[in-house]
Design a protein around this motif. Structure first.
Motif, PDB file in Angstrom:
ATOM      1  N   ALA A 127       3.075  -1.870  13.227  1.00 10.14           N
ATOM      2  CA  ALA A 127       1.655  -1.787  12.876  1.00 10.14           C
ATOM      3  C   ALA A 127       1.419  -1.015  11.584  1.00 10.14           C
ATOM      4  O   ALA A 127       0.279  -0.908  11.134  1.00 10.14           O
ATOM      5  CB  ALA A 127       0.870  -1.139  14.019  1.00 10.14           C
ATOM      6  N   LEU A 128       2.478  -0.472  10.979  1.00  6.39           N
ATOM      7  CA  LEU A 128       2.335   0.405   9.820  1.00  6.39           C
ATOM      8  C   LEU A 128       1.705  -0.338   8.639  1.00  6.39           C
ATOM      9  O   LEU A 128       2.181  -1.399   8.237  1.00  6.39           O
ATOM     10  CB  LEU A 128       3.697   0.968   9.420  1.00  6.39           C
ATOM     11  N   GLU A 129       0.635   0.253   8.087  1.00  7.48           N
ATOM     12  CA  GLU A 129      -0.050  -0.337   6.937  1.00  7.48           C
ATOM     13  C   GLU A 129       0.074   0.511   5.675  1.00  7.48           C
ATOM     14  O   GLU A 129       0.067  -0.035   4.574  1.00  7.48           O
ATOM     15  CB  GLU A 129      -1.539  -0.533   7.261  1.00  7.48           C
ATOM     16  N   VAL A 130       0.182   1.824   5.826  1.00  4.41           N
ATOM     17  CA  VAL A 130       0.243   2.731   4.673  1.00  4.41           C
ATOM     18  C   VAL A 130       1.427   3.672   4.838  1.00  4.41           C
ATOM     19  O   VAL A 130       1.562   4.333   5.873  1.00  4.41           O
ATOM     20  CB  VAL A 130      -1.053   3.543   4.529  1.00  4.41           C
ATOM     21  N   SER A 160       3.274  -5.733   8.243  1.00  3.76           N
ATOM     22  CA  SER A 160       1.934  -5.153   8.107  1.00  3.76           C
ATOM     23  C   SER A 160       1.744  -4.269   6.889  1.00  3.76           C
ATOM     24  O   SER A 160       0.599  -3.969   6.532  1.00  3.76           O
ATOM     25  CB  SER A 160       1.596  -4.323   9.368  1.00  3.76           C
ATOM     26  N   LEU A 161       2.816  -3.802   6.259  1.00  4.21           N
ATOM     27  CA  LEU A 161       2.687  -2.831   5.170  1.00  4.21           C
ATOM     28  C   LEU A 161       1.822  -3.371   4.027  1.00  4.21           C
ATOM     29  O   LEU A 161       2.069  -4.462   3.515  1.00  4.21           O
ATOM     30  CB  LEU A 161       4.069  -2.457   4.627  1.00  4.21           C
ATOM     31  N   GLN A 162       0.836  -2.556   3.646  1.00  6.14           N
ATOM     32  CA  GLN A 162      -0.066  -2.936   2.567  1.00  6.14           C
ATOM     33  C   GLN A 162       0.028  -2.002   1.361  1.00  6.14           C
ATOM     34  O   GLN A 162      -0.104  -2.450   0.227  1.00  6.14           O
ATOM     35  CB  GLN A 162      -1.515  -2.952   3.073  1.00  6.14           C
ATOM     36  N   GLN A 163       0.214  -0.713   1.603  1.00  7.43           N
ATOM     37  CA  GLN A 163       0.285   0.259   0.514  1.00  7.43           C
ATOM     38  C   GLN A 163       1.537   1.117   0.685  1.00  7.43           C
ATOM     39  O   GLN A 163       1.736   1.706   1.743  1.00  7.43           O
ATOM     40  CB  GLN A 163      -0.950   1.161   0.511  1.00  7.43           C
ATOM     41  N   VAL A 164       2.359   1.182  -0.364  1.00 11.88           N
ATOM     42  CA  VAL A 164       3.588   1.972  -0.340  1.00 11.88           C
ATOM     43  C   VAL A 164       3.627   2.830  -1.596  1.00 11.88           C
ATOM     44  O   VAL A 164       3.491   2.332  -2.713  1.00 11.88           O
ATOM     45  CB  VAL A 164       4.848   1.068  -0.282  1.00 11.88           C
ATOM     46  N   ASN A 165       3.820   4.137  -1.395  1.00 15.15           N
ATOM     47  CA  ASN A 165       3.945   5.067  -2.515  1.00 15.15           C
ATOM     48  C   ASN A 165       5.247   5.838  -2.362  1.00 15.15           C
ATOM     49  O   ASN A 165       5.394   6.640  -1.438  1.00 15.15           O
ATOM     50  CB  ASN A 165       2.761   6.033  -2.550  1.00 15.15           C
ATOM     51  N   VAL A 166       6.213   5.566  -3.245  1.00 16.52           N
ATOM     52  CA  VAL A 166       7.508   6.259  -3.234  1.00 16.52           C
ATOM     53  C   VAL A 166       7.730   6.967  -4.565  1.00 16.52           C
ATOM     54  O   VAL A 166       8.863   7.283  -4.928  1.00 16.52           O
ATOM     55  CB  VAL A 166       8.662   5.279  -2.935  1.00 16.52           C
ATOM     56  N   ALA A 167       6.660   7.220  -5.320  1.00 17.04           N
ATOM     57  CA  ALA A 167       6.773   7.839  -6.643  1.00 17.04           C
ATOM     58  C   ALA A 167       7.376   9.232  -6.547  1.00 17.04           C
ATOM     59  O   ALA A 167       7.244   9.928  -5.539  1.00 17.04           O
ATOM     60  CB  ALA A 167       5.391   7.910  -7.296  1.00 17.04           C
ATOM     61  N   GLY A 168       8.048   9.636  -7.642  1.00 18.84           N
ATOM     62  CA  GLY A 168       8.555  10.998  -7.722  1.00 18.84           C
ATOM     63  C   GLY A 168       9.732  11.281  -6.819  1.00 18.84           C
ATOM     64  O   GLY A 168       9.855  12.392  -6.295  1.00 18.84           O
ATOM     65  N   ASN A 169      10.600  10.297  -6.615  1.00 19.56           N
ATOM     66  CA  ASN A 169      11.824  10.494  -5.860  1.00 19.56           C
ATOM     67  C   ASN A 169      13.017  10.206  -6.779  1.00 19.56           C
ATOM     68  O   ASN A 169      12.920  10.382  -7.989  1.00 19.56           O
ATOM     69  CB  ASN A 169      11.832   9.598  -4.617  1.00 19.56           C
ATOM     70  N   MET A 226       1.800  -6.804   1.210  1.00 20.16           N
ATOM     71  CA  MET A 226       1.801  -5.743   0.219  1.00 20.16           C
ATOM     72  C   MET A 226       0.670  -5.920  -0.789  1.00 20.16           C
ATOM     73  O   MET A 226       0.558  -6.953  -1.434  1.00 20.16           O
ATOM     74  CB  MET A 226       3.139  -5.694  -0.499  1.00 20.16           C
ATOM     75  N   VAL A 227      -0.167  -4.870  -0.919  1.00 19.99           N
ATOM     76  CA  VAL A 227      -1.273  -4.870  -1.871  1.00 19.99           C
ATOM     77  C   VAL A 227      -0.978  -3.944  -3.052  1.00 19.99           C
ATOM     78  O   VAL A 227      -1.317  -4.264  -4.194  1.00 19.99           O
ATOM     79  CB  VAL A 227      -2.587  -4.454  -1.173  1.00 19.99           C
ATOM     80  N   ALA A 228      -0.354  -2.792  -2.774  1.00 20.28           N
ATOM     81  CA  ALA A 228      -0.101  -1.810  -3.832  1.00 20.28           C
ATOM     82  C   ALA A 228       1.265  -1.180  -3.629  1.00 20.28           C
ATOM     83  O   ALA A 228       1.619  -0.785  -2.515  1.00 20.28           O
ATOM     84  CB  ALA A 228      -1.189  -0.731  -3.834  1.00 20.28           C
ATOM     85  N   LEU A 229       2.031  -1.082  -4.732  1.00 20.36           N
ATOM     86  CA  LEU A 229       3.343  -0.438  -4.717  1.00 20.36           C
ATOM     87  C   LEU A 229       3.429   0.501  -5.907  1.00 20.36           C
ATOM     88  O   LEU A 229       3.243   0.079  -7.054  1.00 20.36           O
ATOM     89  CB  LEU A 229       4.464  -1.475  -4.788  1.00 20.36           C
ATOM     90  N   ASP A 230       3.709   1.770  -5.622  1.00 19.35           N
ATOM     91  CA  ASP A 230       3.914   2.766  -6.675  1.00 19.35           C
ATOM     92  C   ASP A 230       5.324   3.322  -6.534  1.00 19.35           C
ATOM     93  O   ASP A 230       5.620   4.076  -5.607  1.00 19.35           O
ATOM     94  CB  ASP A 230       2.885   3.893  -6.566  1.00 19.35           C
ATOM     95  N   ALA A 231       6.208   2.916  -7.446  1.00 20.84           N
ATOM     96  CA  ALA A 231       7.592   3.412  -7.474  1.00 20.84           C
ATOM     97  C   ALA A 231       7.862   4.104  -8.796  1.00 20.84           C
ATOM     98  O   ALA A 231       8.988   4.100  -9.299  1.00 20.84           O
ATOM     99  CB  ALA A 231       8.574   2.273  -7.243  1.00 20.84           C
TER     100      ALA A 231
END
Length: 424
Positions: A256-259, A280-289, A311-316
Motif C-alpha cells: 500500500a506504500l505511496e510515499v 502503489s509507490l507515487q513519490q520517492v525521495n532518495v536525495a543526499g545519499n 510513480m509521479v515524482a522521483l528525486d535522486a
C-alpha cells in the motif's frame, strides 16, 4: 503564591466533591487541578483554555458559560443496572490551545481513566513525559508534539492498546524507540520526527498491523533500512537520519506504500528496480545519499513498469549515480517530476526525455519538472527540446553545469556548461 492557590483550590475541590450538585468525578477534578497547577502562572491568560479553568465551578457543568469554556469534554459513564444514583460525568478529552503554556505535564493525568484524547501540542511544556500516561487504557489520541519534552519515550506507552494516533514530534526526546510501541496494534499514525532519538528501529514493528503513517525524520537513527516494516504503511519518512547499507528489494511487501522518503542518509549501492515495479509507490525521495546506479528492470518486467507504474515524482539528486541516463525513466506514464541533479551521469540525453517533456500524448503525463544539472552529460540536445516555447508542458528544468556542446543560451533551462577541461 502557587502553593497558596493550590490549597484554596483543594478546599473548593472538596466542596464540589461532597456537594450533591457535583457532576464530575472527584478523581477527575483533582487531576485537572493538578494539570493546571503544573503550568507556569505567567502563561495562564484569562483568554486561554487553561486560564478559564475555574474550580469554583464544576468542570462538566455545561450550564457554566464563563468557566471551562474550552479544553475539555465530558461524557456520562454507563449506569449500572439497578443503580439508584446516576454515575458522575467523566472527562474524556483534553485538547488545549497552543497558547505557549510553560511548565510540565502532571503525572496526575494518568488518573483520568476515561480519557480518550489528550492533545497539548504547540506549547512550551518541558521535562519528562510521565510514565502514568500508560494507565490511560481508553486513550485513542495522544499528541504532545511541538513542545520541549526531554528524556526517553516511556515504555509504558506500549500499554495504550486503543491508541490510534501518537504524536511525539518536535521535542527533545532522546534514547531509543521503545520496543513496547510495537504492541500498539491499533495505531494508525506515529509521528516521531524532529527529536534526538537514536539506535535502530524496533525489529518487531511489523506487528503494528494498522500503521498507515510513520515519520521518524530528523533524528539520529542508525543501522540499515529495516528489512521488515508494517505492510499496511502508506507513507514512510526516515529522512535526515544516519541509516546505512542498501535499500532492500522487498519494498513490494508494503503493497500500500505511496510515499517513501529516505533522503539525507548514508544509503548506497543500487536504487533497486523494486521501486519502479511497486504497485502503489507515487513519490520517492532518495536525495543526499550515496547511491551509485539505477537498476533497470529486466526485459520481462519492463512492460509492467511502462504500463503499470504509479510513480509521479522521483528525486535522486546529490548521490553518486554513474552511467547513462536510463531511458525507461522517461517512459513511466505518470512521472511528472524527475530530479537527478548533482550526480556523475554521462552520455547523451535520450530522445525519450525530450518527447515526454515537450510533446504531449494521450494518456501520458508530461514531465513538468526535469533537473539534470550538475552531471557529465555530453552531446547535443534532442531536437524536441530545441522547439521548446513558453507554452510547452515543461514548466521547470535545468541542464546547467554539464558538458552539452549545443545547449542554446536562448533556452532558459540550458545555463552555463562545464569548461572543456572538466569534460575531457
Amino acid at each position: 503564591m502557587v502553593a497558596l492557590g493550590l490549597v484554596l483550590e483543594s478546599v473548593m475541590l472538596l466542596s464540589i466533591a461532597t456537594s450533591c450538585a457535583a457532576k464530575t468525578a472527584a478523581v477527575d477534578i483533582q487531576a485537572l487541578q493538578q494539570i493546571k497547577s503544573s503550568i507556569d502562572p505567567s502563561t495562564l491568560h484569562s483568554s486561554s483554555c487553561l486560564g478559564s479553568w475555574d474550580f469554583s465551578h464544576d468542570p462538566c457543568d455545561a450550564t457554566s458559560s464563563t468557566s471551562f469554556v474550552c479544553g475539555i469534554r465530558c461524557d456520562e459513564e454507563l449506569q449500572e443496572e439497578g443503580a439508584s444514583t446516576r454515575p458522575p460525568r467523566r472527562v474524556t478529552s483534553i485538547v488545549l490551545d497552543g497558547y505557549g503554556y510553560r511548565g510540565f505535564l502532571s503525572p496526575f493525568v494518568g488518573n483520568l481513566s476515561a480519557l480518550q484524547a489528550l492533545d497539548v501540542s504547540g506549547n512550551a511544556l518541558s521535562g519528562a513525559l510521565p510514565a502514568s500516561l500508560g494507565k490511560l487504557a481508553r486513550l485513542r489520541r495522544l499528541d504532545v508534539s511541538g513542545n520541549a519534552f526531554s528524556g526517553g519515550i516511556p515504555e509504558s506507552l506500549g500499554e495504550l492498546r486503543s491508541l490510534e494516533h501518537l504524536g511525539l514530534a518536535r521535542n527533545a526526546l532522546s534514547g531509543t524507540i521503545p520496543a513496547s510501541l510495537s504492541r500498539l496494534s491499533s495505531l494508525r499514525r506515529l509521528d516521531l520526527y524532529s527529536n534526538l532519538l537514536s539506535g535502530e528501529l524496533p525489529i518487531a514493528m511489523p506487528a503494528m498491523s494498522s500503521l498507515l503513517y510513520l515519520d521518524a525524520s530528523s533524528n539520529r537513527i542508525t543501522g540499515s533500512f529495516p528489512g521488515r516494516l508494517p505492510p499496511s504503511l502508506v507513507r514512510l519518512s526516515l529522512r535526515d537520519n544516519r541509516l546505512s547499507g542498501q535499500l532492500p528489494s522487498n519494498l513490494g511487501d508494503m503493497a500500500a506504500l505511496e510515499v517513501l522518503d529516505v533522503s539525507r542518509n548514508g544509503l548506497w549501492g543500487a536504487l533497486p528496480d523494486s521501486i519502479f515495479l511497486h504497485p502503489s509507490l507515487q513519490q520517492v525521495n532518495v536525495a543526499g545519499n550515496a547511491f551509485q546506479w539505477i537498476q533497470t528492470p529486466g526485459l520481462a518486467a519492463m512492460p509492467l513498469v511502462v504500463l503499470g507504474s504509479k510513480m509521479v515524482a522521483l528525486d535522486a539528486s546529490h548521490n553518486r549515480l554513474r552511467g547513462p541516463l536510463p531511458p525507461f525513466l522517461a517512459e513511466l506514464p505518470r512521472l511528472s517530476s524527475l530530479s537527478l541533479t548533482g550526480n556523475m551521469l554521462g552520455g547523451t540525453i535520450p530522445l525519450q526525455y525530450a518527447i515526454k517533456a515537450v510533446e504531449s500524448a494521450v494518456g501520458i503525463q508530461p514531465l513538468r519538472r526535469l533537473f539534470l544539472d550538475g552531471n557529465l552529460l555530453v552531446g547535443a540536445l534532442p531536437f524536441p527540446f530545441l522547439t521548446w516555447s513558453p507554452s510547452a508542458t515543461l514548466i521547470s528544468a535545468s541542464f546547467a553545469n554539464n558538458c552539452l556542446h549545443s545547449c542554446p543560451p536562448s533556452l532558459p533551462f540550458c545555463g552555463a556548461q562545464r569548461p572543456a577541461t572538466q569534460c575531457s
